[in-house]
Write a protein that holds these residues in place. Structure first.
Motif, PDB file in Angstrom:
ATOM      1  N   VAL A 279      81.218  58.130  19.127  1.00  0.00           N
ATOM      2  CA  VAL A 279      80.635  56.977  19.808  1.00  0.00           C
ATOM      3  C   VAL A 279      80.010  56.078  18.747  1.00  0.00           C
ATOM      4  O   VAL A 279      79.481  56.547  17.741  1.00  0.00           O
ATOM      5  N   ILE A 280      80.090  54.783  18.991  1.00  0.00           N
ATOM      6  CA  ILE A 280      79.596  53.804  18.030  1.00  0.00           C
ATOM      7  C   ILE A 280      78.312  53.202  18.582  1.00  0.00           C
ATOM      8  O   ILE A 280      78.325  52.560  19.639  1.00  0.00           O
ATOM      9  N   VAL A 281      77.224  53.419  17.871  1.00  0.00           N
ATOM     10  CA  VAL A 281      75.904  52.950  18.297  1.00  0.00           C
ATOM     11  C   VAL A 281      75.534  51.758  17.432  1.00  0.00           C
ATOM     12  O   VAL A 281      75.430  51.871  16.208  1.00  0.00           O
ATOM     13  N   GLY A 282      75.338  50.622  18.054  1.00  0.00           N
ATOM     14  CA  GLY A 282      75.064  49.399  17.310  1.00  0.00           C
ATOM     15  C   GLY A 282      73.693  49.395  16.660  1.00  0.00           C
ATOM     16  O   GLY A 282      72.738  49.997  17.173  1.00  0.00           O
ATOM     17  N   ALA A 283      73.617  48.714  15.521  1.00  0.00           N
ATOM     18  CA  ALA A 283      72.345  48.603  14.798  1.00  0.00           C
ATOM     19  C   ALA A 283      72.121  47.157  14.385  1.00  0.00           C
ATOM     20  O   ALA A 283      73.052  46.475  13.954  1.00  0.00           O
ATOM     21  N   ARG A 284      70.897  46.707  14.533  1.00  0.00           N
ATOM     22  CA  ARG A 284      70.486  45.414  13.976  1.00  0.00           C
ATOM     23  C   ARG A 284      69.698  45.748  12.712  1.00  0.00           C
ATOM     24  O   ARG A 284      68.493  46.002  12.768  1.00  0.00           O
ATOM     25  N   LEU A 285      70.401  45.785  11.599  1.00  0.00           N
ATOM     26  CA  LEU A 285      69.827  46.278  10.346  1.00  0.00           C
ATOM     27  C   LEU A 285      68.531  45.549  10.006  1.00  0.00           C
ATOM     28  O   LEU A 285      68.476  44.325   9.987  1.00  0.00           O
ATOM     29  N   GLY A 286      67.491  46.342   9.764  1.00  0.00           N
ATOM     30  CA  GLY A 286      66.202  45.774   9.415  1.00  0.00           C
ATOM     31  C   GLY A 286      65.371  45.373  10.609  1.00  0.00           C
ATOM     32  O   GLY A 286      64.194  45.030  10.456  1.00  0.00           O
ATOM     33  N   GLN A 287      65.946  45.387  11.810  1.00  0.00           N
ATOM     34  CA  GLN A 287      65.216  44.976  13.005  1.00  0.00           C
ATOM     35  C   GLN A 287      65.100  46.104  14.019  1.00  0.00           C
ATOM     36  O   GLN A 287      64.008  46.436  14.481  1.00  0.00           O
ATOM     37  N   SER A 288      66.229  46.687  14.394  1.00  0.00           N
ATOM     38  CA  SER A 288      66.253  47.711  15.440  1.00  0.00           C
ATOM     39  C   SER A 288      67.158  48.845  14.979  1.00  0.00           C
ATOM     40  O   SER A 288      68.365  48.796  15.149  1.00  0.00           O
ATOM     41  N   GLN A 289      66.572  49.878  14.387  1.00  0.00           N
ATOM     42  CA  GLN A 289      67.338  50.904  13.718  1.00  0.00           C
ATOM     43  C   GLN A 289      67.742  52.060  14.636  1.00  0.00           C
ATOM     44  O   GLN A 289      68.895  52.442  14.696  1.00  0.00           O
ATOM     45  N   HIS A 290      66.766  52.658  15.339  1.00  0.00           N
ATOM     46  CA  HIS A 290      67.017  53.784  16.241  1.00  0.00           C
ATOM     47  C   HIS A 290      67.606  54.996  15.524  1.00  0.00           C
ATOM     48  O   HIS A 290      68.346  55.775  16.127  1.00  0.00           O
ATOM     49  N   VAL A 291      67.293  55.183  14.246  1.00  0.00           N
ATOM     50  CA  VAL A 291      67.885  56.294  13.492  1.00  0.00           C
ATOM     51  C   VAL A 291      67.445  57.629  14.074  1.00  0.00           C
ATOM     52  O   VAL A 291      68.272  58.495  14.391  1.00  0.00           O
ATOM     53  N   ALA A 292      66.146  57.817  14.228  1.00  0.00           N
ATOM     54  CA  ALA A 292      65.634  59.093  14.712  1.00  0.00           C
ATOM     55  C   ALA A 292      66.149  59.397  16.111  1.00  0.00           C
ATOM     56  O   ALA A 292      66.510  60.533  16.427  1.00  0.00           O
ATOM     57  N   ASP A 293      66.207  58.368  16.961  1.00  0.00           N
ATOM     58  CA  ASP A 293      66.678  58.581  18.323  1.00  0.00           C
ATOM     59  C   ASP A 293      68.155  58.979  18.323  1.00  0.00           C
ATOM     60  O   ASP A 293      68.566  59.881  19.066  1.00  0.00           O
ATOM     61  N   THR A 294      68.955  58.332  17.477  1.00  0.00           N
ATOM     62  CA  THR A 294      70.387  58.638  17.440  1.00  0.00           C
ATOM     63  C   THR A 294      70.631  60.072  16.997  1.00  0.00           C
ATOM     64  O   THR A 294      71.512  60.756  17.529  1.00  0.00           O
ATOM     65  N   THR A 295      69.860  60.557  16.042  1.00  0.00           N
ATOM     66  CA  THR A 295      70.068  61.935  15.583  1.00  0.00           C
ATOM     67  C   THR A 295      69.790  62.946  16.693  1.00  0.00           C
ATOM     68  O   THR A 295      70.333  64.051  16.688  1.00  0.00           O
ATOM     69  N   ARG A 296      68.967  62.569  17.669  1.00  0.00           N
ATOM     70  CA  ARG A 296      68.671  63.468  18.783  1.00  0.00           C
ATOM     71  C   ARG A 296      69.849  63.616  19.744  1.00  0.00           C
ATOM     72  O   ARG A 296      69.830  64.479  20.621  1.00  0.00           O
ATOM     73  N   LEU A 297      70.881  62.790  19.547  1.00  0.00           N
ATOM     74  CA  LEU A 297      72.080  62.897  20.364  1.00  0.00           C
ATOM     75  C   LEU A 297      72.694  64.293  20.277  1.00  0.00           C
ATOM     76  O   LEU A 297      73.375  64.740  21.210  1.00  0.00           O
ATOM     77  N   PHE A 298      72.414  64.984  19.173  1.00  0.00           N
ATOM     78  CA  PHE A 298      73.025  66.289  18.934  1.00  0.00           C
ATOM     79  C   PHE A 298      72.054  67.451  19.146  1.00  0.00           C
ATOM     80  O   PHE A 298      72.303  68.566  18.715  1.00  0.00           O
TER      81      PHE A 298
END
Length: 484
Positions: A279-298
């Motif tokens: 799945v491709i999760v969009g990112a607004r680099l420098g504005q809206s990252q959601h890195v930690a949340d995305t890693t919780r997908l697993f």
């Protein structure tokens, strides 16, 4: 631990890909991001194990940003996968065009080899989309491309490509709790042939989130991003805001149970569908990252109770019509603008036309048969168009291999191209005649393919068994159309 999957030999990707399409949205006012600043914002993804980035030639400066990151140092560049796309204008494609596209992508990505190049065709009525894929095959064999993928291909034309010998790794399409088209035919067929499905739009541009749970219907003419403009059309097509709220409520219940966000539940549901590679999760680099949340997908799994709750909410939706990619090729255009005006200026005629005698207009497709036997692919006189018996031939190549359904789809594509070249369309067809060489074996596959393409038109039709000229041809179709 981030789940990973082998998409092609030598290409293992994270199953949560970071999409950089929003760079184009961030730059739509004419400004350009600082590549160095934006590139630094990619580092947290890599540090978290989200090493796969998806971009395209038309996503603003996305390729430049990724190229800047690749050469910034401080990490092993071989551990990062940069998947990009080539989206050419419709019309003729030459080897020089393909080389120029690859050269440009390599220069921007600062590499001499593209991990995965994904190809988009704006129309299948123009058979030259196959020329592009054969030329990409040559570039892969030369080592310029690691693997070839598709983007926004429907099942029929994925089938045509595979049956014609194109070696494909993936097909990237829209997929979400709202848009389940990929589960109907595409994913099962792709999985059967070793093609991974990559789904974008899994969170509908942010609509599948707590922000919109219980919120009033937005002003559809005053949305913040291109993604919201696009997926707002999906929501309305699926039955509107109230039905969408039902899905949000179900996803919220599941999310609360697992202690995660609605967005993660939405993405996990897509990721769990058979045939989906990522799945491709969009990112607004420098504005809206959601890195930690995305890693919780697993970190969690949906159970049968969760799936049943979501399915009950989905059952209230109106199905998104058609197959994957149709939102870019047939009305209603489910794009940010509601049409293709921000993508294309025009579609060239697929075939050459010229005047004939007695006020006729002729369309010529360029196969070896037409000059030899002295006929046209199609003839228009007045408001009538007559399309000759059409086989799965493009230039000197036979298309579709021994797959009768693939051949049928390509025949109908050529008929559509002939009609388009003469000012008509498939919807103008009033009669088709279908000739099948091995009727006992192939009649049903041919009939079903004909039904997929003409089911909404319902022309008069005849199917007969016939000995066709050329053992490679399994089906031949002719058509008559009347323009209103």
């Amino acid at each position: 631990m981030i789940e990973r999957i082998s998409l092609a030999p030598g290409l293992t990707i994270a199953r949560a890909l970071t999409g950089l399409w929003q760079i184009a949205d961030m730059e739509r006012d004419g400004r350009e991001l600082d590549p160095a600043v934006a590139a630094r914002a990619m580092q947290p993804y890599v540090d978290a194990g989200l090493t796969t980035f998806d971009m395209a030639d038309h996503y603003g400066s996305a390729e430049i940003v990724a190229g800047t990151f690749r050469t910034a140092g401080g990490y092993d560049a071989s551990q990062v996968q940069c998947l990009t796309k080539w989206v050419p204008e419709p019309g003729p494609v030459s080897a020089a065009d393909v080389r120029a596209a690859i050269d440009r992508a390599c220069a921007r990505l600062r590499t001499d080899r593209i991990d995965l190049l994904q190809f988009h065709a704006w129309t299948f009525a123009d058979p030259r989309w196959l020329d592009a894929l054969w030329l990409l095959e040559a570039e892969r064999d030369a080592g310029r491309i690691g693997a070839i993928g598709l983007t926004n291909f429907d099942t029929a034309h994925l089938r045509v490509a595979i049956a014609s010998g194109i070696r494909l790794a993936s097909n990237q399409v829209s997929g979400s709790l709202i848009d389940t088209r990929f589960t109907r035919k595409l994913a099962p067929y792709a999985s059967q042939h070793g093609v991974g499905i990559l789904c974008y739009g899994t969170v509908l541009g942010g609509f599948l989130s707590e922000r919109w749970l219980g919120a009033p219907e937005p002003n559809w003419d005053a949305l913040e991003t291109w993604s919201q403009m696009k997926y707002g059309r999906f929501i309305r097509t699926a039955g509107g805001w109230e039905k969408f709220q039902g899905v949000l409520r179900a996803a919220h219940t599941v999310a609360a149970k697992h202690g995660v966000s609605i967005a993660l539940v939405a993405s996990r549901w897509v990721l769990d569908q058979p045939g989906v590679a990522g799945v491709i999760v969009g990112a607004r680099l420098g504005q809206s990252q959601h890195v930690a949340d995305t890693t919780r997908l697993f970190t969690f799994a949906l159970d049968d109770e969760d799936r049943a709750l979501l399915a009950a909410a989905q059952a209230a939706l109106d199905p998104i019509p058609g197959d994957c990619g149709d939102e870019y090729r047939t009305p209603p255009f489910l794009t940010a603008s509601g049409d293709l005006s921000h993508h294309l200026s025009s579609f060239p005629a697929p075939f050459i036309t010229r005047p004939g005698h007695d006020d006729r207009t002729l369309a010529l497709s360029g196969t070896v048969w037409e000059p030899m036997a002295g006929y046209s692919r199609a003839v228009r006189k007045g408001n009538r168009i007559h399309v000759s018996g059409t086989t799965a031939t493009h230039g000197s190549r036979a298309i579709g291999g021994d797959d009768a359904a693939a051949q049928t789809h390509f025949c109908i594509d050529k008929i559509a191209g002939a009609l388009q070249s003469l000012g008509g369309r498939l919807e103008d067809v009033v009669r088709t005649r279908v000739f099948v060489s091995q009727v006992d074996r192939d009649w049903e596959a041919v009939a079903r393919a004909h039904g997929e393409r003409f089911g909404h038109i319902l022309p008069a039709n005849t199917m007969v068994q016939a000995s066709l000229i050329g053992d490679e041809y399994l089906v031949e179709i002719e058509a008559d159309a009347e323009l209103s």
